[in-house]
Scaffold this motif. Structure first.
Motif: not given
Length: 926
Positions: A440-449, A513-519
């Motif tokens: 889920x990258x809807x918050x932005x491509x350069x923030x954590x996904x 479920x979790x968070x990861x650095x944007x690729x």
């Protein structure tokens, strides 16, 4: 290189005389048949002076004689060889010590004569691997040894294996270059009328001769020449170390006949016994033979723990099925015999087979002997199909039963003997890993996904996970799940996990479920990201360019199969994304199956990707054809490319509505609440908040971190945040606190930078001049001092510092940029400023920082149109460069474009602190 300790303790282990013949070492002279090596009289060169292995086969017994002499050249060797070790199997033979001596200045110190003896340790050396091999270890600490001494040790180990009866087998590694020794050999001997076969590895020059009228011998002098280089993807048989082998088995059929009686099952399951009851349960629950075979295999895998029992002749002899069921443990022999008995009781045709788990494809080239095998499994034949059933693994199911293990060859154990039979690879029916992941990258491509994933695993991994369920604590299960997800996806922060097991399919499922650095990676303002897919990185480029390699087959990894279904949810409000690379794949190259289907529906990318590696090998001719096919096929890389109009963090810099970030904030809050004392989760949220310009939220986080870990690094970080919030007193106070804890360059530089805004620039210079550091750090300090000197009106001094550094590092891109920036911001010596700036841009390959510096120079010269070009280029490459955005606003405004005010406002939101700096430079922002 082999350690000297191993060379000294290199004991051959096979079997010996009556059971428990030698629980204590014997001390006797070497047997008369040993040809003792003469000790070379040298004080330089290789420290290994003698490495002599002699073995005699006679009347069903193997006698192995070892002689080692090593010069102690340094304290490390003295430590390594200060304790001798020798091991043997007391139920099969004896350890016989002949000599332990120190040679010093031409004199021999006989330690055995002086009363030194080996101490016997009964500890099982490999108990942590669930192995009871029955071995004893004898140790002796060497008294009085000095650097310069020669330590010489000679001993024998005898062995007669109860299971092999009168048959004898042995093999020895033939050491080659770069190993060095003054004298090294391996010699085998046996009665001249005995039927003994021998075989030597490639590169060995074997001398075959008669010792006397009654004994024959073969001998290899060491070291061998360096083994020829082999490609890494060559089958194992091409890469095996050279061996000398000898044995009394006539052929593989004889090996089969000798071992077969120990795998008879007649009467193994007594009527009314517990095992018989289990067989009846299987019959009642399942109708088809294959279903019953799988049920029996699962029972053996799941209900019998693995424990290798080598006691009382058990290295080759399995324990009875009834004992295995009663004890609920057994090794591969015991598990296979129990499974074999159950299958035959169920009316299924089955037999035990020997396999070599590590060197299987090399078995046909080895001398026929039981010792080349290290594992036993069961071959069941149902409706004309062979099934290879391994009771020591886990995860058996109807989907996995067709898998052919990568053992290459098997030796069936039959009373009338059998030859080797191949294990031909065949397509897998089950997936080892089947994953579904939503990014889920809807918050932005350069923030954590955010991500949500589900992985279904079969086979051995499923068995391991099943074993953890119900045994581990909730925290342990979470740790296992996190480790599993990290292995699949890389560096992640997991806040919700679950591990479940499906007994019907014998598969395990991991959910997270979790968070990861944007690729996403950015280059010149365009975003691109790849995906870690099963087919990713596939290549087939076997190197067979050398003439000697031309006819070597290519080994294929496997069996292994995986599928991944990936969904990426992308931000709205931009032009179309596009797929770069292969969106569809349906290929088989070198027997490896590759499949992919990727589709893009507005702001949703869906990928289904899978691969199957069958194992086995392919011939050189086929490999050449398949390599050409792979070259034409090209790369499996798949990237998603973002449109230039996609919103970035910097585009949203001055927004006050942070609802788009609410799911990310919620995820961080969950991570923090799960372990309030873990500062890593707080630190990660701090980084996110700073990156999205939430400085008050970041201040809350850094306060919490300092409360737990008041380090200099954390005080400096809070100082930076206070400075951005224009809280200069607090910023200076934190910088001073950091300096008190660690008066290093970072803390000194921060203090000096802040003091300049308190009209204390002279004090700043003093602080910096007192600071030491390496050459790079000194250059950084000198540049900061020069900037402060310019603030105090001493611009020539500051520029002279840079010029002096340039004389030491002429053309250095960083220093050229520093000089350009200095002249531009202080509007000093502008006559040659542009030449310096252009050199800086070109030497730095048009980096955003260099373009920003030259833009400032153009602005000082009144060339705002040229400045605007450089600023646009810098921001296209790095839109987060707030200083360039600020100057673009200034330049636009002076060119009459009132949108420049928006740039200035946005830049000051991104980095409020730059307003103070640019006022020092005389740049008008209002």
């Amino acid at each position: 290189m082999r350690s000297f300790a191993i060379l000294m303790a290199g004991t051959v282990m096979t079997a010996a005389v009556p059971a428990w013949a030698g629980e204590e070492p014997l001390y006797q002279p070497a047997p008369a048949w040993v040809a003792e090596a003469t000790l070379p009289e040298v004080k330089s060169g290789p420290p290994v002076l003698v490495l002599d292995d002699q073995q005699r086969i006679d009347q069903g017994r193997l006698w192995s004689y070892t002689d080692r002499a090593i010069r102690i050249d340094n304290p490390q060797m003295m430590t390594a060889l200060g304790t001798l070790q020798a091991g043997w199997l007391p139920d099969k033979g004896d350890l016989i010590v002949h000599r332990v001596a120190i040679l010093r200045d031409g004199q021999q110190i006989d330690l055995l004569e002086g009363g030194s003896r080996f101490e016997v340790l009964r500890r099982e050396r490999r108990l942590e691997q669930r192995m009871l091999d029955g071995a004893f270890t004898a140790t002796m600490s060497i008294p009085g040894m000095r650097v310069g001494d020669v330590l010489r040790v000679s001993y024998s180990v005898t062995k007669s294996d109860q299971v092999l009866d009168e048959e004898v087998q042995t093999m020895s590694p033939l050491l080659g270059d770069p190993f060095q020794a003054k004298f090294a050999r391996v010699r085998y001997s046996w009665p001249g009328d005995a039927t003994v076969q021998w075989r030597a590895g490639q590169g060995a020059e074997v001398r075959e001769f008669k010792l006397d009228d009654s004994f024959s011998a073969v001998e290899v002098m060491l070291p061998l020449p360096k083994a020829p280089d082999m490609p890494d993807d060559a089958p194992v048989r091409y890469r095996m170390p050279a061996l000398l082998q000898a044995g009394t088995f006539a052929d593989w059929a004889e090996v089969s006949r000798v071992m077969a009686p120990h795998y008879g099952t007649e009467g193994a399951i007594a009527p009314g016994s517990p095992v018989a009851a289990e067989v009846r349960k299987i019959e009642q629950a399942h109708q088809g033979k294959i279903e019953r075979a799988v049920a029996a295999l699962r029972l053996v895998q799941d209900e019998i723990a693995y424990l290798m029992n080598g006691l009382n002749g058990g290295n080759y002899k399995p324990q009875a099925p009834a004992e295995t069921w009663e004890f609920r443990y057994g090794d591969c022999k015991a598990k296979s015999l129990l499974l074999l008995a159950m299958l035959r009781e169920l009316g299924i045709e089955a037999e035990a087979v020997l396999v070599a788990s590590q060197t299987g494809d090399g078995v046909p080239g080895m001398l026929p002997m039981a010792g080349v095998f290290d594992h036993v499994i069961v071959r069941a034949t149902i409706d004309g199909t062979d099934y290879w059933l391994d009771g020591t693994t886990s995860g058996a199911s109807m989907a996995t039963v067709m898998v052919v293990p990568p053992f290459h060859h098997a030796l069936p154990l039959r009373m009338d003997g059998a030859d080797l039979m191949p294990l031909a690879p065949r397509p897998q029916q089950a997936l080892d890993v089947d994953s579904r992941v939503t990014l889920d990258q809807r918050a932005g491509l350069d923030v954590p996904q955010l991500f949500e994933g589900e992985w279904t695993v079969a086979g051995g991994v499923a068995g391991i996970l099943r074993g953890l369920i119900g045994q581990g604590t909730e925290e342990q299960l979470r740790d296992v799940a996190r480790a599993f997800v990290a292995e699949q996806m890389g560096d992640v922060q997991v806040f919700d996990t679950a591990i479940t097991f499906d007994p019907d399919t014998n598969t395990a499922r991991v959910q997270a479920k979790g968070l990861m650095t944007s690729a996403w990676k950015w280059e010149r303002g365009r975003g691109k990201r790849g995906f870690d897919l099963p087919t990713a990185g596939f290549t087939f480029q076997p190197d067979r360019t050398r003439a000697a390699w031309r006819d070597i087959p290519v080994a294929i990894d496997g069996p292994y199969s995986a599928r991944a279904a990936v969904t990426a949810l992308l931000p709205d409000g931009s032009d179309a994304y596009r797929i770069e690379g292969k969106s569809a794949i349906d290929e088989t190259i070198a027997s490896i199956q590759l499949h992919r289907n990727a589709t893009l529906d507005r702001n949703t990318l869906t990928i289904v990707d899978s691969t199957r590696w069958p194992g086995g090998e392919i011939s050189p001719d086929v490999a050449r054809t398949e390599r050409s096919k792979a070259t034409r096929f090209g790369s499996t890389e798949l990237n998603l490319v973002a449109p230039a109009t996609v919103p970035r963090r910097s585009d949203l810099a001055n927004m006050t509505d942070r609802r788009r970030y609410a799911p990310i904030e919620a995820a961080y809050q969950t991570l923090i609440e799960a372990d309030p004392e873990d500062t890593d989760a707080i630190r990660n949220r701090l980084t996110f908040r700073l990156g999205t310009y939430d400085r008050l939220g970041a201040l809350e986080d850094i306060n919490a971190i300092i409360e737990r870990e008041p380090s200099a690094e954390h005080y400096l970080q809070r100082s930076y945040i206070h400075a951005q919030l224009a809280r200069m007193d607090e910023a200076l106070s934190d910088a001073e606190a950091a300096w008190e804890l660690a008066p290093n360059i970072a803390a000194t530089g921060q203090r000096a930078e802040l003091l300049r805004y308190f009209d204390r620039a002279e004090e700043s210079i003093g602080l910096l001049q007192e600071q030491g550091g390496n050459a790079d750090e000194q250059r950084t300090l000198s540049l900061q001092i020069g900037d402060l000197e310019a603030q105090l009106g001493r611009k020539e001094e500051g520029l002279a510092r840079i010029d002096e550094m340039l004389t030491q590092r002429p053309g250095d891109p960083d220093l050229m940029n520093a000089k350009c920036w200095y002249q531009a911001i202080w509007n000093y010596r502008t006559e040659d400023m542009l030449e310096t700036c252009t050199q800086a841009v070109e030497s730095a390959n048009w980096s955003p920082a260099a373009l920003d510096s030259r833009a400032m120079a153009y602005h000082r010269l009144g060339r705002n149109a040229d400045a605007l070009k450089d600023l646009e280029a810098a921001l296209a490459a790095n839109p987060d460069l707030s200083a360039a955005l600020l100057m673009r606003g200034v330049v636009k405004r002076e060119l009459g474009d009132q949108s420049g005010r928006d740039d200035i406002r946005k830049a000051l939101f991104m980095s409020p602190a730059i307003e103070r700096a640019y006022k020092l430079y005389g740049i008008k922002l209002n």
